[in-house]
Write a protein that holds these residues in place. Structure first.
Motif, PDB file in Angstrom:
ATOM      1  N   VAL A 184     -14.765-124.816  -8.354  1.00 46.12           N
ATOM      2  CA  VAL A 184     -14.750-126.029  -9.171  1.00 46.12           C
ATOM      3  C   VAL A 184     -14.198-125.684 -10.550  1.00 46.12           C
ATOM      4  CG1 VAL A 184     -16.132-127.861 -10.236  1.00 46.12           C
ATOM      5  CG2 VAL A 184     -16.727-127.008  -7.954  1.00 46.12           C
ATOM      6  N   VAL A 185     -13.259-126.474 -11.019  1.00 48.63           N
ATOM      7  CA  VAL A 185     -12.698-126.297 -12.357  1.00 48.63           C
ATOM      8  C   VAL A 185     -12.870-127.595 -13.137  1.00 48.63           C
ATOM      9  CG1 VAL A 185     -10.634-125.826 -13.728  1.00 48.63           C
ATOM     10  CG2 VAL A 185     -11.005-124.607 -11.572  1.00 48.63           C
ATOM     11  N   PHE A 186     -13.408-127.455 -14.352  1.00 49.62           N
ATOM     12  CA  PHE A 186     -13.579-128.602 -15.232  1.00 49.62           C
ATOM     13  C   PHE A 186     -12.420-128.645 -16.225  1.00 49.62           C
ATOM     14  CE2 PHE A 186     -15.928-130.540 -19.026  1.00 49.62           C
ATOM     15  CZ  PHE A 186     -15.691-131.833 -18.609  1.00 49.62           C
ATOM     16  N   PHE A 187     -11.623-129.702 -16.131  1.00 46.30           N
ATOM     17  CA  PHE A 187     -10.526-129.921 -17.064  1.00 46.30           C
ATOM     18  C   PHE A 187     -11.066-130.828 -18.173  1.00 46.30           C
ATOM     19  CE2 PHE A 187      -8.798-128.821 -13.005  1.00 46.30           C
ATOM     20  CZ  PHE A 187      -7.681-128.042 -13.264  1.00 46.30           C
ATOM     21  N   THR A 188     -11.322-130.250 -19.335  1.00 46.94           N
ATOM     22  CA  THR A 188     -12.029-130.994 -20.382  1.00 46.94           C
ATOM     23  C   THR A 188     -11.256-132.230 -20.826  1.00 46.94           C
ATOM     24  OG1 THR A 188     -11.071-129.563 -22.078  1.00 46.94           O
ATOM     25  CG2 THR A 188     -13.251-128.963 -21.207  1.00 46.94           C
TER      26      THR A 188
END
Length: 302
Positions: A165-169
């Motif tokens: 999972v990657v959070f793209f701010t």
């Protein structure tokens, strides 16, 4: 003809309420614009005995139940509710009623990112409880937006369904503690703004950043701004809370006597099954309200 109840909205909340009232031998009609919020979703999940059904199948079954017990279903749009519960439709028709249940749901205002609207309901999602199991173990993106608390919570929550999972701010400024919590959950963080959702042959394949970098992803979660379709309620004078939502008691009763609200129009987190339950609870309260009116009238003429 005067109805006991006009139900505005033919989703799970409205149909559940109408079925209960019809079984209670009340004269009830559902006015349905047939514009369900989840129309673009492939399947319904977490609805007891109906998991995997399409939204259309679920609503069709609900309408059939209303009709089976003597209720009515009318396709149409309600333009306003007048004092005394004259329910006005877009074609000029007027339905007179002793009570009204508004179950008109909400709309999802999506981030203005190319590819989000086009993939909404398939490659772009918002509710992991609704769709997380179906996209489990895939590379997932969570894109930040105006609904800041929601998207930060998503980034941590969705980690339950995938290790990648990657959070793209995307403009969300994370505090030191928020970064620490995401790091501890092994959630990747990318601060470069998002340019678009990359789609190939109708399938999400990645997130393109403002600098041209493409991060491969198979699924994107976003946090919409939830906007209740409550103009019918506010125009007739229902009280709003400080958070912008119409005030209701635990049964869905608004500040206007005889007027109830149920489902996403007054409860943004409500899932399909909890919306159906809210409709049932409101219907029981409506029936008790009508019963009291009937008894009081009978006593006065006895």
């Amino acid at each position: 003809m005067t109805y006991d109840t006009v139900v505005i909205g033919g989703g799970p909340a409205g149909l559940s309420a109408a079925t209960l009232l019809a079984r209670a031998r009340r004269r009830v009609i559902v006015v349905d614009a047939e514009e369900p919020r989840n129309a673009l979703a492939d399947h319904v999940h977490n609805f007891l005995s109906r998991d995997g059904s399409t939204p259309h199948e679920l609503l069709r079954a609900g309408r059939q139940e209303v009709l089976r017990f003597g209720g009515e279903v009318l396709q149409g749009n309600v333009t306003r509710i007048d004092d005394g519960f004259a329910v006005r439709l877009g074609d000029g028709a007027v339905l007179d009623s002793r009570s009204v249940l508004v179950a008109t749901g909400l709309r999802d205002d999506l981030p203005d990112i190319p590819g989000v609207q086009e993939q909404w309901g398939s490659g772009v999602l918002h509710c992991p409880y609704c769709h997380g199991y179906e996209v489990r173990d895939q590379p997932i993106a969570v894109v930040g937006g105006s609904n800041r608390p929601f998207t930060i919570h998503q980034a941590s929550l969705i980690r339950q369904w995938s290790k990648d999972v990657v959070f793209f701010t995307n403009g969300v400024e994370l505090t030191e503690d928020e970064r620490l919590r995401l790091d501890a959950r092994s959630v990747g963080i990318v601060d470069t703004p998002v340019a678009r959702v990359v789609v190939s042959d109708g399938t999400v394949t990645g997130i393109e950043l403002a600098d041209g970098t493409v991060v491969p992803r198979a699924v994107v979660f976003v946090g919409p701004t939830f906007v209740p379709n409550d103009s019918l309620l506010t125009r007739i004078g229902c009280t709003r809370l400080e958070n912008g939502w119409v005030a209701t008691d635990p049964t869905g009763l608004t500040s206007v006597e005889g007027l109830w609200a149920a489902g996403n129009v007054s409860d943004s987190p409500a899932q399909l099954i909890s919306s159906a339950a809210a409709g049932s609870k409101a219907a029981i309260a409506i029936n008790h309200y009508l019963l009291e009116v009937d008894v009081t009238r009978a006593v006065s003429t006895f």
